[in-house]
Every structure is written in C-alpha cells, then in structure tokens.
Design a protein around this motif. Structure first.
Motif, short mmCIF file in Angstrom:
data_model
loop_
_atom_site.label_atom_id
_atom_site.label_comp_id
_atom_site.label_asym_id
_atom_site.label_seq_id
_atom_site.Cartn_x
_atom_site.Cartn_y
_atom_site.Cartn_z
N VAL A 239 -22.39 3.13 0.11
CA VAL A 239 -21.17 3.76 -0.57
C VAL A 239 -20.15 4.39 0.23
O VAL A 239 -20.34 5.03 1.29
N ALA A 240 -18.94 3.80 -0.19
CA ALA A 240 -17.79 4.08 0.60
C ALA A 240 -17.39 5.45 0.61
O ALA A 240 -17.19 5.81 -0.38
N PHE A 241 -16.93 5.92 1.68
CA PHE A 241 -16.21 7.25 1.88
C PHE A 241 -16.93 8.46 1.30
O PHE A 241 -16.13 9.09 0.54
N ILE A 242 -18.25 8.47 1.40
CA ILE A 242 -18.85 9.76 1.11
C ILE A 242 -18.30 11.15 1.51
O ILE A 242 -18.02 11.92 0.96
N GLN A 243 -18.07 10.90 3.05
CA GLN A 243 -17.36 12.04 3.46
C GLN A 243 -15.89 11.85 3.57
O GLN A 243 -15.45 10.99 4.27
N SER A 244 -15.10 12.70 3.05
CA SER A 244 -13.48 12.37 2.66
C SER A 244 -12.77 12.45 4.33
O SER A 244 -12.05 11.57 4.38
N THR A 245 -13.47 13.25 5.01
CA THR A 245 -12.70 13.29 6.35
C THR A 245 -12.66 12.18 7.26
O THR A 245 -11.92 11.85 7.73
N HIS A 246 -13.85 11.44 7.07
CA HIS A 246 -13.99 10.30 7.75
C HIS A 246 -12.94 9.26 7.01
O HIS A 246 -12.50 8.38 7.82
N GLY A 247 -13.33 9.05 5.85
CA GLY A 247 -12.25 8.13 5.03
C GLY A 247 -10.97 8.09 5.43
O GLY A 247 -10.27 7.30 5.76
N LEU A 248 -10.52 9.54 5.44
CA LEU A 248 -9.29 9.71 5.71
C LEU A 248 -8.58 9.68 7.20
O LEU A 248 -7.72 9.02 7.50
N ALA A 249 -9.48 9.89 8.04
CA ALA A 249 -9.15 9.56 9.48
C ALA A 249 -9.22 8.10 9.87
O ALA A 249 -8.24 7.59 10.43
N VAL A 250 -9.86 7.18 9.18
CA VAL A 250 -9.92 5.88 9.54
C VAL A 250 -8.43 5.28 8.78
O VAL A 250 -7.77 4.64 9.26
N ALA A 251 -8.25 5.66 7.49
CA ALA A 251 -7.18 5.54 6.80
C ALA A 251 -5.91 5.73 7.62
O ALA A 251 -4.86 4.93 7.90
N GLU A 252 -5.75 6.98 8.45
CA GLU A 252 -4.72 7.44 9.05
C GLU A 252 -4.64 6.49 10.11
O GLU A 252 -3.44 5.98 10.61
N GLY A 253 -5.71 6.16 10.98
CA GLY A 253 -5.58 5.28 11.99
C GLY A 253 -5.13 3.92 11.88
O GLY A 253 -4.32 3.07 12.56
N ILE A 254 -5.41 3.22 10.61
CA ILE A 254 -4.97 2.27 9.97
C ILE A 254 -3.25 2.11 9.91
O ILE A 254 -2.56 1.26 10.16
N ALA A 255 -2.97 3.18 9.06
CA ALA A 255 -1.57 3.45 9.02
C ALA A 255 -0.99 3.42 10.17
O ALA A 255 0.34 2.81 10.21
N LYS A 256 -1.25 4.40 11.08
CA LYS A 256 -0.72 4.43 12.48
C LYS A 256 -0.33 3.09 13.17
O LYS A 256 0.56 2.75 13.74
N ARG A 257 -1.58 2.15 13.05
CA ARG A 257 -1.40 0.76 13.81
C ARG A 257 -0.81 -0.38 12.97
O ARG A 257 -0.44 -1.28 13.51
N GLY A 258 -0.39 0.29 11.82
CA GLY A 258 0.47 -0.85 10.81
C GLY A 258 -0.60 -2.04 10.58
O GLY A 258 -0.08 -3.01 10.42
N ILE A 259 -1.94 -1.75 10.38
CA ILE A 259 -2.71 -2.89 9.96
C ILE A 259 -2.50 -3.14 8.54
O ILE A 259 -2.74 -2.27 7.76
N LYS A 260 -2.30 -4.42 8.16
CA LYS A 260 -1.97 -4.77 6.71
C LYS A 260 -3.08 -5.77 6.47
O LYS A 260 -3.31 -6.96 6.85
N LYS A 261 -4.09 -5.26 5.57
CA LYS A 261 -5.21 -6.20 4.99
C LYS A 261 -5.25 -5.93 3.47
O LYS A 261 -4.92 -4.92 3.13
N LYS A 262 -6.36 -6.77 2.90
CA LYS A 262 -6.62 -6.36 1.47
C LYS A 262 -8.12 -5.97 1.59
O LYS A 262 -8.74 -6.92 2.30
N TYR A 263 -8.52 -5.01 1.02
CA TYR A 263 -10.06 -4.74 1.06
C TYR A 263 -11.00 -4.64 -0.31
O TYR A 263 -10.34 -4.52 -1.27
N TYR A 264 -12.09 -4.96 -0.02
CA TYR A 264 -13.02 -4.79 -1.09
C TYR A 264 -14.11 -3.61 -0.88
O TYR A 264 -14.43 -3.77 0.35
N LEU A 265 -14.56 -2.82 -1.61
CA LEU A 265 -15.37 -1.84 -1.35
C LEU A 265 -16.24 -1.45 -2.42
O LEU A 265 -15.88 -1.74 -3.61
N GLU A 266 -17.40 -0.70 -2.02
CA GLU A 266 -18.35 -0.34 -3.43
C GLU A 266 -18.50 1.30 -3.09
O GLU A 266 -18.61 1.84 -1.89
#
Ligand code: B12
Ligand code: SF4
Length: 514
Positions: A239-266
C-alpha cells in the motif's frame, strides 16, 4: 561458495500484462555477496530451463536457492530441485520466499530429499548464516533463524537490521530490458516500505510480516532511485504512501535531484483520500498508473472481503484519481458463486467507467484467513491452478460456463482498452518503443486471446497432477490469527507510522489480527 539464485518461470499474468525483476531475490543475492560468496542469478521468467541446466553444468554451483513467492510455482521448483540434486548431489538446495514460508514442511515432503532447507521469512537476514552452515556443517542448518530442514526447525525468522542497510544486486540480472508493465517498458522495481498494517482476510501480506510496517529512509530511497537506469519504475509496496510525511519526503528528494521517471504504484482508496496532496505531488513527478484494490462493487461483496472501506469512499477515491489524470486500474474479485447475471452486471459496470478493470478469481491461499475459514471445499489440490485465474472452489455455474463468462468479461474489459481509439494511441506508443528496441509492450497487445481462453483454462484442470497440496485443516476451533504469522508481530512499536495513522488503520481494518 558458488551460489546460484533462481527465480521460477512465468505465470499467466507475466505472459500478458507485466513482467517484473525479481527484487526479493536480488536482495537475498546481495546479502550472500556481501558475505563473500560468488553469486549468480537466473530468472526463468525470461530464460528457459535449458539455460538453467547449462549454468549448472558449466558453473557447478555449490548452493542453489529458489524463490517461491507464488504458490503456483511449487511444482516447477520441486522438479528443478530434484533435477539439480541428480546432477550435483553435493549441492546444497534450498527454497525461500513468500509462499514457501507458509508451507515449509509441505515443500520438504514434495522434495523427497532433494530440498535441504526452506528458509522462511526475509531472506537477507539469514542467507549468510545458512550458506555458512552449508559449507562447514550442514547439521548446523537447524540452528539458523527461519530454517526448516528434514532434521527440524530453527528459531523464528528474524528481520533484517534495517531496510537501509542493503541494496538489491540489480547487476546480477542478465536481461534487464525484458521487464515491463503496460507501457512502462522497460521498468525496474523499487521498494519504499515493507509490510502492511491492515488485515484483509484474503491476503497474506500482513501475516508474512506480522502486521509490522517499516520504511526505507527517504535519503536511501532517493539514492536507490537515482541508481535505476530504466525510465519506468514499479513501486512494489503493498500500500503506497500510508504515511504522508514519508511519501512527501521521498517526493521532495526526487524533485531536488531532478530524477525523471514514470511510476506504477498500488494503494487503497481510503489512503488515497486521506493523503490527497501526496498523490497529487507524485502525479506531477510522473505516476502513470495507479492500481486501486477495490475488490467488489457492492456493499455485500466488500463486507465479504472484510474491507471496511465504504463503497461511497471507494467511488470517491476513483473520482479523485481520475481528476489527477492518471491511468487508474482496479481489481475485482469474481467469486466462483457468480452466475451469468452477476457477470453481466459487472460487465455493464465496467463499460460505464473509464478505468482499466482487472478481474481475478477468489482463491484461498495458505497464510490467509480464508484458507482456514472458507467453508467450501477445494475442488482441486493442484498448486498450478492457484494463480487467481482458475477456480479452485465449487462454481455455481458448470465450470466451462464459469470460464466462458470469466474470459468473456475479461475480453470486454481488454477490448475497452484496446478498442480502436486505444489501439491507435497504443499503436503510436508501440511504434516508438519498437524503434527503441523495446518489444514487450507490443507483444502484450497481440497475445491476449492466445493466453486468455476458456478451453485452455478448463484443460488445465485435466492435466495429471504431479504434486497434491495438503488441504486446509477442517476444524471447528476458533480461528487464531496469531498462528498464521511468519514474522512474529511486535505490536504498535513494529509499525513505523504516527499515532493518527495508527488510529486510521485501526478504524479501517476489519480485524481479528492481534
Ligand atoms: C510486487 C508483487 C507482485 C508483482 C511481481 C513482482 C515480481 N518481481 O515477481 C506483480 C504485480 C507482477 C505481481 C503479480 C502477481 N501477484 Co503478487 N505480489 C507482489 C507483492 C505486493 C510484493 C512482492 C515484492 O516484490 N516484495 C518486495 C520484495 C523485497 O520482497 P519479496 O519478493 O517477498 O522477497 C523477500 C522474501 O519473500 C524473501 N525471499 C524471496 N525470495 C527468496 C528466495 C530465497 C532463497 C530466500 C531465502 C528468501 C527469499 O526474502 C526477500 C527479501 O526480504 C506481494 C505481496 C508481499 N507483500 O509480498 C504480492 C504477492 C506475492 N502476489 C500475489 C499474487 C496472488 C499475485 C498474482 C497471482 C495476482 C495478483 N493480482 O497479485 C500475480 C501473478 C504474478 C506472476 N508471476 O505472474 C500473492 C501471492 C499469493 C501466493 N501465495 O501465491 C502475494 C503474496 C499478494 C497477496 N498478499 O496475496 N505481484
Ligand atoms: S490492505 Fe489488505 S489487501 Fe492490501 S496488502 Fe494490506 S492486508 Fe493485503
């Protein structure tokens, strides 16, 4: 030691919709390599048995381990184990993985001496100890945590120290461009969290991990993602992103590093609605497909599967996901009790909504609650049919009619998404991928009718059965969830979520679980 890690061959799903890298086995291989072993990995989803035997003959591994996450793979693994022992009698052969962990004794019995050990639970934690025993003192295997051998069982499985300490050995997988999901071709897999705090009665994700829930730190998650070369990424979390703070922190890190991908999640509908901002942010980062486990489209059905998510809530979640512009896929569970009218209702409903609908057949698995509580007897003990595409419980319709309705419904759903307009769009995409040398998505478009065929499904029931499973215990004693756990539960402290999220889980799980 020369150690060969093996992922078994494909199941029906893998032939059409997706094929993913064996992430769990890569982690086990990494742990063995860190302990100083010489490790190779072969994935029989993309290579054949000939290639496996060639590797045995040429490289002569001293230990071979099979990954069994899917019950339907048991006969193939037992046969390969026997053939391995016949070629290399001194080779230490063991099995691990999700399904194997629930049926360790049964595996050993089918192996008839060809399987030296089943290592239950997280493989990274104990594989080095087991290989050490295999090299120096095979009798000592019974002292390894999680080991089940013909001479007895070791202490309960242990968790890895923390999820940050080990990265998967992605370099050991030889055909990385073969992994894909839908149009994410090629795609890698990644893990941001492990376990599930809910307790759905048809699922074994929570019983395997003892309802514990752990996360990879945002820094390590982002670092790992940065190392992934593939443009598509399948997030394997239950179950992706049960804890919002964790999901946001990973997202912020990705944005900062400029990582560009396409994702699938459940994820779950109620988690999506609770953490809307997280999913909106991930959409902007590149989430292409979102899979929602809806399971049923009426209150009665939802109650049966003990998802306390309300129907209204589920539809609201669908609408929200749609509004974000992602491709939403949902799963419905067809009960063998369904008749023609029920299938028709489902087909009509599916045509009314824009989502991709996947339909699977209700299947009790060892390690789930329904394995113990389902009153209907199994109609087959053939492991190969436990792939949620075959009916293993009595059907109300004659079996051939049931399969005809099931496949017709699947075809209606597939045609909806591969209709003229969709085919046109898909064709353009397939051409682009073909130009890049990626053929997985293209092949998927044409294979459907070959694989999904009622006659073939029916014929599978008539095949001689090489190994018969032990049926569920029939007893009137009250069901005890604690007996199902592979990893012992640690209660509240085993779930890395804040108190508000814990209360949310408590109010939405159905629970008999401790
Ligand atoms: C991601 C996933 C998938 C991916 C496939 C990933 C892959 N590479 O094969 C996709 C979407 C393709 C998939 C499909 C299906 N899945 Co699936 N899937 C999962 C899921 C959510 C996570 C698996 C994962 O990658 N985990 C992360 C890695 C790190 O963990 P892991 O693989 O479990 O590995 C760890 C241990 O198992 C162990 N281990 C693994 N291998 C080995 C080997 C050795 C030697 C040792 C010692 C240890 C060991 O150590 C690893 C590290 O800790 C699990 C649920 C779960 N929580 O496990 C269900 C699950 C495995 N899937 C399940 C099912 C039913 C299916 C499907 C049949 C249908 C469906 N709708 O889900 C299809 C069929 C797949 C096929 N092969 O054709 C069931 C299995 C039921 C069963 N008993 O057979 C599970 C348990 C979900 C559930 N709760 O019902 N799945
Ligand atoms: S929410 Fe339910 S179905 Fe989904 S992983 Fe958790 S226990 Fe399994």
């Amino acid at each position: 030691m020369r150690f060969l890690a093996v992922h078994p061959g494909p199941l029906m799903y893998t032939r059409i919709f997706l094929r993913l890298e064996p992430l769990g086995l890569e982690l086990v291989a990494a742990a063995a390599r860190n302990a100083g072993h010489n490790v190779r990995l072969i994935d029989l989803q993309v290579e054949n048995h000939r290639a496996y035997f060639r590797m045995l003959d040429d490289w002569r591994p001293e230990a071979v381990a099979f990954s069994c996450n899917y019950l339907a793979n048991l006969p193939e693994i037992v046969d390969l184990a026997k053939a391995t022992k016949a070629r290399l009698p001194n080779c230490y052969v063991f099995v691990g993985g999700h399904s194997a962990s629930f049926i360790a004794d049964e595996f050993l019995a089918h192996g008839g001496g060809a399987i030296d050990c089943v290592l239950r639970g997280e493989g990274e934690a104990a594989v080095a100890d087991l290989l050490e025993a295999a090299r120096h003192d095979r009798a000592a295997a019974v002292t390894v945590a999680g080991a089940v051998t013909p001479d007895g069982a070791g202490p309960p499985p242990r968790f890895v120290h923390d999820l940050d300490s080990l990265r998967p050995a992605r370099d050991l997988v030889r055909h990385r461009r073969k992994y894909f999901i839908g149009s994410l071709d090629p795609a890698a897999s990644i893990e941001f969290s492990r376990g599930c705090p809910w307790d759905c009665n048809f699922c074994s994700a929570w019983t395997f991990y003892g309802r514990n829930y752990r996360t990879v730190s945002p820094e390590v998650a982002v670092e790992e993602l940065a190392r992934v070369r593939e443009p598509g990424v399948f997030i394997v979390d239950d179950v992706a992103f049960i804890q919002s703070t964790h999901g946001l922190a990973v997202a912020e890190g990705i944005a900062k590093r400029g990582i560009k991908k396409k994702y699938y999640l459940e994820t779950r509908g109620d988690v999506l609605l609770r953490n809307k901002e997280v999913f909106a942010l991930w959409r902007r980062l590149g989430v292409q497909y979102l899979f929602l486990g809806l399971e049923a489209i009426d209150e009665e059905g939802l109650k049966k599967y003990r998802k306390r998510a309300s129907l209204g809530g589920n539809f609201e979640a669908l609408e929200y996901a749609r509004s974000l512009g992602m491709t939403v896929a949902i799963n419905l569970i067809a009960d063998p009790d369904w008749d023609e009218a029920r299938f028709r209702t489902v087909r009509e409903w599916c045509l009314e909504i824009p989502e991709v609908v996947n339909i699977s057949v209700a299947t009790p698995y060892p390690g789930t609650e329904i394995w113990h509580t389902e009153k209907r007897p199994l109609t087959t003990h053939d492991y190969r049919l436990f792939d949620i595409q075959h009916a293993v419980l009595p059907t109300r319709l004659p079996l051939d009619r049931f399969y005809a309705e099931l496949v017709h419904t699947q075809q209606v759903m597939a045609r909806k998404h591969l209709g003229w307009k969709a085919l046109w769009d898909a064709g353009a995409l397939a051409t682009r991928l073909l130009a890049q040398g990626q053929t997985n998505f293209f092949k998927m478009l044409w294979r459907f009718n070959k694989v999904y065929n009622p006659e073939l499904l029916l014929a599978d029931h008539a095949r001689p059965m090489p190994y018969a499973m032990t049926p569920p215990p029939r007893s009137n004693a009250a069901f005890d969830a604690k007996k199902l756990y592979v990893h012992p539960p640690k209660g509240r402290r085993g779930r890395i979520i804040d108190d508000a999220t814990e209360s949310f889980v408590e109010s939405t799980r159905m629970g008999t679980a401790a």
